[in-house]
Design an enzyme around this catalytic site. Structure first.
Site, PDB file in Angstrom:
ATOM      1  N   GLU A  42       0.868  -1.165   0.000  1.00 19.13           N
ATOM      2  CA  GLU A  42       0.000   0.000   0.000  1.00 19.13           C
ATOM      3  C   GLU A  42       0.917   1.231   0.000  1.00 19.13           C
ATOM      4  O   GLU A  42       1.796   1.331   0.861  1.00 19.13           O
ATOM      5  CB  GLU A  42      -0.884   0.011   1.255  1.00 19.13           C
ATOM      6  CG  GLU A  42      -1.846   1.168   1.226  1.00 19.13           C
ATOM      7  CD  GLU A  42      -2.769   1.262   2.435  1.00 19.13           C
ATOM      8  OE1 GLU A  42      -2.732   0.368   3.305  1.00 19.13           O
ATOM      9  OE2 GLU A  42      -3.503   2.260   2.492  1.00 19.13           O
ATOM     10  N   ARG A 268       5.199 -12.817   9.826  1.00 24.37           N
ATOM     11  CA  ARG A 268       5.852 -11.559   9.469  1.00 24.37           C
ATOM     12  C   ARG A 268       7.188 -11.450  10.189  1.00 24.37           C
ATOM     13  O   ARG A 268       7.409 -12.060  11.231  1.00 24.37           O
ATOM     14  CB  ARG A 268       4.945 -10.364   9.733  1.00 24.37           C
ATOM     15  CG  ARG A 268       4.600 -10.110  11.175  1.00 24.37           C
ATOM     16  CD  ARG A 268       3.441  -9.116  11.315  1.00 24.37           C
ATOM     17  NE  ARG A 268       3.724  -7.819  10.748  1.00 24.37           N
ATOM     18  CZ  ARG A 268       2.997  -7.240   9.767  1.00 24.37           C
ATOM     19  NH1 ARG A 268       1.968  -7.847   9.239  1.00 24.37           N
ATOM     20  NH2 ARG A 268       3.299  -6.054   9.329  1.00 24.37           N
ATOM     21  N   LYS A 278       4.584   0.989   9.740  1.00 21.39           N
ATOM     22  CA  LYS A 278       4.654   2.190   8.899  1.00 21.39           C
ATOM     23  C   LYS A 278       4.101   3.394   9.638  1.00 21.39           C
ATOM     24  O   LYS A 278       4.605   4.493   9.503  1.00 21.39           O
ATOM     25  CB  LYS A 278       3.870   1.968   7.607  1.00 21.39           C
ATOM     26  CG  LYS A 278       4.677   1.251   6.550  1.00 21.39           C
ATOM     27  CD  LYS A 278       3.997   1.337   5.195  1.00 21.39           C
ATOM     28  CE  LYS A 278       3.010   0.228   5.017  1.00 21.39           C
ATOM     29  NZ  LYS A 278       2.503   0.098   3.639  1.00 21.39           N
TER      30      LYS A 278
HETATM   31  P1  ATP Z   1       0.152  -1.506   7.284  1.00 17.03           P
HETATM   32  O1  ATP Z   1      -0.509  -2.729   7.852  1.00 17.03           O
HETATM   33  O2  ATP Z   1       0.692  -0.532   8.287  1.00 17.03           O
HETATM   34  O3  ATP Z   1      -0.559  -0.909   6.120  1.00 17.03           O
HETATM   35  P2  ATP Z   1       1.961  -3.282   5.991  1.00 17.03           P
HETATM   36  O4  ATP Z   1       3.332  -3.349   6.520  1.00 17.03           O
HETATM   37  O5  ATP Z   1       1.034  -4.412   6.073  1.00 17.03           O
HETATM   38  O6  ATP Z   1       1.456  -2.005   6.662  1.00 17.03           O
HETATM   39  P3  ATP Z   1       1.610  -3.280   3.130  1.00 17.03           P
HETATM   40  O7  ATP Z   1       2.038  -2.218   2.197  1.00 17.03           O
HETATM   41  O8  ATP Z   1       0.186  -3.634   3.153  1.00 17.03           O
HETATM   42  O9  ATP Z   1       2.051  -2.768   4.526  1.00 17.03           O
HETATM   43  O10 ATP Z   1       2.511  -4.556   2.942  1.00 17.03           O
HETATM   44  C1  ATP Z   1       2.826  -5.081   1.684  1.00 17.03           C
HETATM   45  C2  ATP Z   1       3.174  -6.525   1.828  1.00 17.03           C
HETATM   46  O11 ATP Z   1       4.280  -6.692   2.692  1.00 17.03           O
HETATM   47  C3  ATP Z   1       2.031  -7.317   2.415  1.00 17.03           C
HETATM   48  O12 ATP Z   1       1.889  -8.500   1.659  1.00 17.03           O
HETATM   49  C4  ATP Z   1       2.486  -7.607   3.806  1.00 17.03           C
HETATM   50  O13 ATP Z   1       1.963  -8.830   4.246  1.00 17.03           O
HETATM   51  C5  ATP Z   1       3.998  -7.657   3.674  1.00 17.03           C
HETATM   52  N1  ATP Z   1       4.622  -7.283   4.933  1.00 17.03           N
HETATM   53  C6  ATP Z   1       4.432  -6.169   5.642  1.00 17.03           C
HETATM   54  N2  ATP Z   1       5.130  -6.191   6.790  1.00 17.03           N
HETATM   55  C7  ATP Z   1       5.802  -7.358   6.812  1.00 17.03           C
HETATM   56  C8  ATP Z   1       6.703  -7.981   7.727  1.00 17.03           C
HETATM   57  N3  ATP Z   1       7.056  -7.398   8.878  1.00 17.03           N
HETATM   58  N4  ATP Z   1       7.206  -9.187   7.400  1.00 17.03           N
HETATM   59  C9  ATP Z   1       6.869  -9.783   6.254  1.00 17.03           C
HETATM   60  N5  ATP Z   1       6.025  -9.256   5.350  1.00 17.03           N
HETATM   61  C10 ATP Z   1       5.484  -8.058   5.611  1.00 17.03           C
HETATM   62 MG    MG Z   2      -1.165  -3.967   5.050  1.00 22.98          MG
END
Ligand code: ATP
Ligand code: MG
Length: 564
Positions: A42, A268, A278
């Site tokens: 995102e 994660r 974020k």
């Molecule tokens: P938020 O939940 O704050 O929007 P997010 O970290 O989930 O943030 P996204 O941009 O939705 O942000 O994440 C993109 C991809 O990265 C998603 O598929 C998510 O599952 C993966 N991702 C995010 N954080 C992690 C993490 N700590 N470890 C592994 N994968 C992650």
């Molecule tokens: Mg997300």
């Protein structure tokens, strides 16, 4: 916080994991030809090391099994999303070493199709327009032990729903006035199936679709359908989405999608001394507590890059942590270990003095400059040698001298001989101090017979020091970095994360570096001999160099393992 992982799978080992096993089985059974994966950020912030794990997994699987990975922006919330983030995400994925080729997509590309499918659900009696507010929807959702209550608008007829949904799209209603909800089951044990919201009214300009829309699909509605449109075979996300999977499957089963994707969840990444949220990282940026998203202390990919961490080290770390089904916290020392392993192989050695004190070699001719040929990287003979000027006045490290040496201190002291790396042996004869008693100059003599750092009579000083010729040295600002947090588990026990910020995470010193570094490109990481790895910062200007300390030389990973 869960216990740190004790095992370190070797990155060289065959890195099969449960997701790769599933992909291999799906190919073997003929369910798929080749895998299609996606990385779906995102664009509401910069990517961090957790995203790097997901990028390595998704692009890695696609490459290993001959498929492809889409870069898809999950751009369904225009209020938080910005072009700056879209650009940084693309730059970061490329820098990590991955290429989406033609496969760059946006959930917003599918807004028209998603809308048509929502209309389809309404016609089938599987979605309705609800007038309840967000708060009312939350209050009537029930709990884990109690069912929710039906919305009073749940029974609306198809025609009325179609009319209201069209008017939502046309902009007739203000933000929050109405939503479109799936009509599934308010008594479902899975809260995600209790008539989840599919569309919200948001009067906001979108970076790509401008003002064409004032209703936007939710993540749950947009995500699986985007996967279906793109022919994604394995939609890999983090564990917290496992409770969303029944809704993912329900939508796919109830819509005329061209393809059936499947969702898989993995743990994660979490790291000690690190926060990967974020929202929190944005707060640090907005509050001016760091130099920006790419501050070298940030766990963002751009921060790690500016710090001097190579992409290869980050990829090797991602391989080493593997892909698990249960959440755990990894030691940040493991990341550092993989970064050092790469930097040790690849970085040029240079002389830099970060806390300088002057040495004057009294028996060295005033106007003489000698040129020493110094190996660039002992780990890589092809890196060659460079000339390094040596003269009568030098800078050495202040803590390489002790006037009254402690018992195990073998470096320079009055009357003691040490080796200057790749140069000569020197002996300290006299200590000059200022009015405050601070050492300002060390007057030494050198032995001309020890050129290159060897003595014909077999004398072996116990210490070898680095140095920079004062007449040739270039002044540099050096930024010494430490962890952003004082604790391995920032924010634990309900503390505010800001309380755990390390006030000493950045220390700025002024030192001298050898002239070869005048040409260091921003982003180039070198080893300052004996001190650590340092990366030229984009703030560098000709004559005003800035270096970030990426890491010291000491690898603490072995110690962590022994403790485990
Ligand atoms: P938020 O939940 O704050 O929007 P997010 O970290 O989930 O943030 P996204 O941009 O939705 O942000 O994440 C993109 C991809 O990265 C998603 O598929 C998510 O599952 C993966 N991702 C995010 N954080 C992690 C993490 N700590 N470890 C592994 N994968 C992650
Ligand atoms: Mg997300």
């Amino acid at each position: 916080m869960s216990e740190p992982n004790a095992e370190t799978p070797s990155p060289a080992a065959d890195h099969r994991d449960f997701i790769r096993d599933i992909v291999a089985a799906d190919i073997a059974s003929g369910r798929i030809g080749v895998p299609v994966t996606r990385f779906p950020p995102e664009p509401n912030g910069y990517l961090h090391i957790g995203h790097a794990k997901s990028i390595c997994l998704n692009f890695g699987i696609a490459a290993e099994f001959g498929g492809h990975c889409n870069l898809r922006f999950d751009d369904t919330n225009p209020v938080k999303e910005e072009q700056e983030y879209i650009d940084s995400i693309q730059a970061d994925v490329r820098w990590l070493g991955f290429d989406w080729g033609e496969n760059l997509f946006h959930a917003s590309d599918y807004f028209e199709q998603l809308y048509a499918w929502a209309v389809h659900l309404i016609r089938e009696g599987k979605a309705f327009v609800d007038d309840l507010s967000a708060d009312e929807i939350r209050e009537t959702r029930g709990t884990l032990t109690e069912p929710g209550t039906d919305s009073p608008h749940r029974g609306r007829g198809v025609e009325e729903n179609l009319d209201l949904f069209a008017r939502m799209r046309a902009g007739e209603f203000p933000n929050g006035a109405r939503v479109l909800r799936a009509r599934i089951d308010m008594a479902s044990p899975n809260i995600n199936l209790r008539d989840p919201v599919l569309y919200r009214i948001v009067h906001a300009s979108h970076p790509r679709t401008g003002d064409a829309w004032c209703i936007y699909p939710t993540y749950d509605y947009a995500h699986g359908q985007s996967d279906a449109i793109e022919g994604v075979t394995h939609s890999i996300c983090t564990l917290e989405f496992d409770v969303h999977r029944p809704l993912y499957d329900w939508l796919i089963a109830n819509l005329p999608v061209p393809h059936v994707p499947r969702q898989y969840e993995f743990a994660r990444l979490a790291l000690t001394y690190t926060v990967l949220s974020k929202r929190f990282l944005l707060r640090l940026v907005n509050d001016g507590r760091v130099r920006g998203w790419d501050d070298p202390r940030m766990p963002t990919i751009s921060g790690l890059r500016r710090r001097g961490f190579p992409a290869e080290g980050i990829r090797n770390f991602a391989t080493a942590v593997g892909v698990a089904k249960a959440d755990s916290t990894h030691e940040v020392a493991l990341l550092e270990h993989h970064v050092r392993e790469v930097l040790n192989r690849t970085s040029h050695r240079r002389f830099g003095v970060i806390d300088p004190v002057k040495v004057v070699i009294t028996n060295f001719p005033d106007d003489l400059v000698e040129t020493m040929e110094v190996v660039n990287n002992p780990e890589d003979p092809s890196a060659g040698e460079r000339p390094v000027a040596f003269g009568r006045e030098l800078w050495i490290e202040r803590d390489d001298f002790m006037e009254a040496p402690a018992p195990k201190f073998f470096r320079l002291a009055p009357g003691r001989e040490v080796r200057l790396r790749n140069a000569y042996f020197i002996t300290c004869d006299e200590v000059v101090k200022d009015a405050d008693g601070r050492v300002t100059e060390l007057r030494c003599t050198y032995d001309p017979a020890t050129r290159g750092g060897d003595s014909p009579d077999g004398r072996r000083p116990k210490a070898t020091l680095h140095w920079v010729s004062a007449a040739h040295a270039i002044p540099a600002e050096i930024r010494l970095y430490d962890y952003l947090f004082t604790r391995p588990d920032p924010g634990a026990d309900g503390r505010d994360l800001l309380e755990d910020l390390n006030p000493a995470s950045e220390a700025i010193v002024h030192g001298y570096v050898e002239p070869a570094l005048a040409e260091a490109r921003p982003g180039e990481t070198v080893q300052f001999e004996r001190l650590g790895y340092f990366c030229a910062d984009p703030d560098s200007r000709p004559g005003a160099l800035v270096f970030n300390r990426a890491l010291t030389l000491k690898d603490t990973w072995a110690k962590v393992q022994a403790r485990g």
